[in-house]
Design a protein around this motif. Structure first.
Motif, PDB file in Angstrom:
ATOM      1  N   ALA A 121       6.177   1.953   6.520  1.00 50.08           N
ATOM      2  CA  ALA A 121       6.013   3.372   6.869  1.00 50.08           C
ATOM      3  C   ALA A 121       5.957   3.588   8.382  1.00 50.08           C
ATOM      4  CB  ALA A 121       4.748   3.923   6.210  1.00 50.08           C
ATOM      5  N   ARG A 170      -9.797 -10.284  14.448  1.00 49.08           N
ATOM      6  CA  ARG A 170      -8.908 -11.432  14.707  1.00 49.08           C
ATOM      7  C   ARG A 170      -7.711 -11.012  15.566  1.00 49.08           C
ATOM      8  NH1 ARG A 170      -6.117 -14.511  11.460  1.00 49.08           N
ATOM      9  NH2 ARG A 170      -6.272 -13.483   9.444  1.00 49.08           N
ATOM     10  N   SER A 172       2.323 -10.747   3.848  1.00 55.74           N
ATOM     11  CA  SER A 172       2.865 -10.690   2.491  1.00 55.74           C
ATOM     12  C   SER A 172       4.392 -10.583   2.525  1.00 55.74           C
ATOM     13  CB  SER A 172       2.283  -9.473   1.755  1.00 55.74           C
ATOM     14  OG  SER A 172       3.108  -9.114   0.679  1.00 55.74           O
ATOM     15  N   GLY A 210       1.221  -5.836  10.153  1.00 58.81           N
ATOM     16  CA  GLY A 210       0.766  -5.412   8.823  1.00 58.81           C
ATOM     17  C   GLY A 210       1.611  -4.241   8.353  1.00 58.81           C
ATOM     18  N   ALA A 211       2.921  -4.471   8.322  1.00 61.00           N
ATOM     19  CA  ALA A 211       3.869  -3.358   8.147  1.00 61.00           C
ATOM     20  C   ALA A 211       3.873  -2.762   6.736  1.00 61.00           C
ATOM     21  CB  ALA A 211       5.283  -3.825   8.521  1.00 61.00           C
ATOM     22  N   GLY A 212       3.451  -3.537   5.734  1.00 63.09           N
ATOM     23  CA  GLY A 212       3.410  -3.001   4.365  1.00 63.09           C
ATOM     24  C   GLY A 212       4.766  -2.450   3.941  1.00 63.09           C
ATOM     25  N   ASN A 214      -1.884  -0.906  11.373  1.00 64.04           N
ATOM     26  CA  ASN A 214      -2.770  -0.329  10.366  1.00 64.04           C
ATOM     27  C   ASN A 214      -3.141  -1.473   9.426  1.00 64.04           C
ATOM     28  OD1 ASN A 214      -4.176   1.167   8.505  1.00 64.04           O
ATOM     29  ND2 ASN A 214      -2.357   2.049   7.535  1.00 64.04           N
ATOM     30  N   LEU A 215      -4.090  -2.273   9.874  1.00 63.57           N
ATOM     31  CA  LEU A 215      -4.528  -3.427   9.076  1.00 63.57           C
ATOM     32  C   LEU A 215      -5.575  -2.971   8.054  1.00 63.57           C
ATOM     33  CD1 LEU A 215      -4.664  -6.003  11.988  1.00 63.57           C
ATOM     34  CD2 LEU A 215      -3.268  -6.210   9.916  1.00 63.57           C
ATOM     35  N   PRO A 216      -5.813  -3.790   7.042  1.00 65.60           N
ATOM     36  CA  PRO A 216      -6.850  -3.411   6.058  1.00 65.60           C
ATOM     37  C   PRO A 216      -8.190  -3.217   6.765  1.00 65.60           C
ATOM     38  CG  PRO A 216      -5.662  -5.400   5.384  1.00 65.60           C
ATOM     39  CD  PRO A 216      -5.206  -5.083   6.761  1.00 65.60           C
ATOM     40  N   LEU A 267       0.828  -1.206   0.000  1.00 64.26           N
ATOM     41  CA  LEU A 267       0.000   0.000   0.000  1.00 64.26           C
ATOM     42  C   LEU A 267       0.870   1.266   0.000  1.00 64.26           C
ATOM     43  CD1 LEU A 267      -3.250   0.509   0.904  1.00 64.26           C
ATOM     44  CD2 LEU A 267      -2.083   1.601   2.807  1.00 64.26           C
ATOM     45  N   THR A 280       4.147 -13.394   8.864  1.00 62.82           N
ATOM     46  CA  THR A 280       3.238 -14.171   9.705  1.00 62.82           C
ATOM     47  C   THR A 280       1.839 -13.564   9.657  1.00 62.82           C
ATOM     48  OG1 THR A 280       2.874 -14.982  11.958  1.00 62.82           O
ATOM     49  CG2 THR A 280       3.850 -12.833  11.766  1.00 62.82           C
ATOM     50  N   ALA A 316      -3.994  -5.494   1.041  1.00 63.04           N
ATOM     51  CA  ALA A 316      -3.681  -4.352   1.898  1.00 63.04           C
ATOM     52  C   ALA A 316      -4.907  -3.498   2.190  1.00 63.04           C
ATOM     53  CB  ALA A 316      -2.592  -3.493   1.238  1.00 63.04           C
TER      54      ALA A 316
HETATM   55  C1  LIG Z   1      -3.481  -0.982   5.139  1.00 58.69           C
HETATM   56  S1  LIG Z   1      -1.969  -1.811   4.787  1.00 58.69           S
HETATM   57  C2  LIG Z   1      -0.897  -0.884   5.849  1.00 58.69           C
HETATM   58  C3  LIG Z   1       0.537  -0.924   5.471  1.00 58.69           C
HETATM   59  C4  LIG Z   1       1.425   0.000   6.321  1.00 58.69           C
HETATM   60  N1  LIG Z   1       1.392  -0.401   7.714  1.00 58.69           N
HETATM   61  C5  LIG Z   1       0.981   1.431   6.199  1.00 58.69           C
HETATM   62  O1  LIG Z   1       0.439   1.962   7.172  1.00 58.69           O
HETATM   63  O2  LIG Z   1       1.174   2.035   5.129  1.00 58.69           O
HETATM   64  C6  LIG Z   1      -2.238  -3.313   5.612  1.00 58.69           C
HETATM   65  C7  LIG Z   1      -1.115  -4.348   5.583  1.00 58.69           C
HETATM   66  O3  LIG Z   1      -1.555  -5.486   6.343  1.00 58.69           O
HETATM   67  C8  LIG Z   1      -1.112  -6.659   5.687  1.00 58.69           C
HETATM   68  N2  LIG Z   1      -1.962  -7.793   6.094  1.00 58.69           N
HETATM   69  C9  LIG Z   1      -3.140  -8.190   5.583  1.00 58.69           C
HETATM   70  N3  LIG Z   1      -3.591  -9.278   6.230  1.00 58.69           N
HETATM   71  C10 LIG Z   1      -2.676  -9.556   7.189  1.00 58.69           C
HETATM   72  C11 LIG Z   1      -2.569 -10.567   8.193  1.00 58.69           C
HETATM   73  N4  LIG Z   1      -3.512 -11.506   8.335  1.00 58.69           N
HETATM   74  N5  LIG Z   1      -1.486 -10.563   9.008  1.00 58.69           N
HETATM   75  C12 LIG Z   1      -0.516  -9.618   8.861  1.00 58.69           C
HETATM   76  N6  LIG Z   1      -0.568  -8.641   7.926  1.00 58.69           N
HETATM   77  C13 LIG Z   1      -1.625  -8.596   7.108  1.00 58.69           C
HETATM   78  C14 LIG Z   1      -1.193  -6.336   4.213  1.00 58.69           C
HETATM   79  O4  LIG Z   1      -0.360  -7.186   3.469  1.00 58.69           O
HETATM   80  C15 LIG Z   1      -0.740  -4.862   4.222  1.00 58.69           C
HETATM   81  O5  LIG Z   1       0.643  -4.764   4.013  1.00 58.69           O
END
Ligand SMILES: C[S@@+](CC[C@H](N)C(=O)[O-])C[C@H]1O[C@@H](n2cnc3c(N)ncnc32)[C@H](O)[C@@H]1O
Length: 300
Positions: free
Chosen positions: A136, A240, A162, A131-133, A204-206, A92, A187, A227
């Motif tokens: 950031a 979850r 991912s 959910g570090a993406g 910052n999860l989806p 993202l 993980t 994302a």
């Molecule tokens: C909204 S993005 C946020 C990315 C970054 N933290 C930011 O703020 O720009 C959400 C991230 O959560 C990850 N994600 C989705 N499902 C997940 C899960 N079950 N466990 C860990 N990460 C997950 C996605 O791959 C994505 O990188």
């Protein structure tokens, strides 16, 4: 040979016709990229002639933007909290709202380190970005803590489901010279089985509802669905994560969750249901919208 002004004007018309609401800004940024300079230089030298090669590159970048690709992906960079982050389709594009999450996480960490200075040799404060993406949140936090000379007192972990996103996060950490200060782990949500491990959980999860995704601006279709998609009610992943917190969070730990501007009451109901008795405060972003939920467990 066309001048900067002529190319810009043609580019703005092209992007406006394609539906961009930020055509001037986009064209300035893209011409900067084509000229391998920044937007300020473009604006400052509108009478300068532009070589044919750069003009051709500019047209190719305009084509991509006209097809809806976000400017950040085309340029390969996005500014977040004053830092340049490499961005591409692996993760993202960091949003300005998330700067509020980083600000609150930094405050929590600093407050803990200042309020209760740790004797030499005591375990470091354990902080995780779930959910570090692109990295950031965690990379910015590491940079801010380094500026405060507090980085040595913190163990930083970044997780994502991912692999590709985490690879980008690693690249950004290396670019900001904190690559060796963050552990990266692919993980699902919180890793490991160690109980009461984390002092600070940031996420910052989806959180976009699945049915809304097809209606988002076309730029979002270039970003990974993983994302964005928070399931039917947008709070599937956050729910979850809540289920993991009773076991995963230290007794006096804190959890900071970014949420959508319209999700405050749904989130409060979810917390009341899954984590009875926990406190839930919701902090607003600069636009005045509810943005970060701060959760703490009751004293036990
Ligand atoms: C909204 S993005 C946020 C990315 C970054 N933290 C930011 O703020 O720009 C959400 C991230 O959560 C990850 N994600 C989705 N499902 C997940 C899960 N079950 N466990 C860990 N990460 C997950 C996605 O791959 C994505 O990188």
């Amino acid at each position: 040979m066309a001048t900067v002004r002529e190319l810009l004007e043609a580019g703005i018309v092209r992007l406006r016709d394609s539906g961009s609401e930020t055509a001037r800004l986009d064209a300035e940024l893209l011409l900067g990229s084509a000229l391998d300079t920044d937007r300020t230089a473009v604006i400052a030298h509108t009478d300068a002639p532009v070589g044919d090669g750069a003009a051709e590159r500019f047209r190719a970048l305009l084509d991509r933007r006209a097809r809806g690709e976000p400017v950040a992906y085309i340029r390969g960079v996005k500014e977040f909290r004053g830092l340049a982050f490499g961005v591409d389709a692996r993760a993202l594009i960091p949003r300005p709202e998330t700067e509020r999450l980083v600000e609150l996480v930094e405050l929590e960490v600093v407050r803990r380190l200042v309020a209760a200075p740790r004797p030499l040799g005591s375990p470091r404060l354990r902080v995780i970005d779930v959910g570090a993406g692109s990295g950031a949140v965690v990379v910015t936090l590491a940079v801010l803590l380094r500026r405060r000379k507090m980085l040595d007192e913190v163990e930083l972990v970044a997780t994502d489901v991912s692999d590709e996103a985490l690879q980008l996060a690693r690249e950004n950490a290396v670019a900001h010279a904190v690559g060796d200060r963050i552990a990266f782990e692919t993980t699902d949500l919180l890793p490991g089985s160690e109980t009461n491990r984390w002092d600070v959980v940031a996420a910052n999860l989806p959180y976009v509802r699945s049915e809304v995704i097809p209606t988002l601006p076309i730029a979002a279709s270039f970003e990974p669905r993983l994302a964005l998609d928070g399931g039917a009610d947008g709070l599937g992943l956050i729910g979850r994560l809540l289920d993991q917190l009773d076991g995963g969070l230290a007794d006096d730990g804190v959890v900071l969750l970014e949420i959508g501007g319209d999700q405050e009451s749904a989130l409060r109901a979810l917390v009341a249901d899954r984590l009875a008795g926990w406190s839930c405060e919701v902090e607003k972003d600069l636009g005045g919208l509810p943005r970060v939920a701060v959760l703490r467990r009751p004293a036990r």
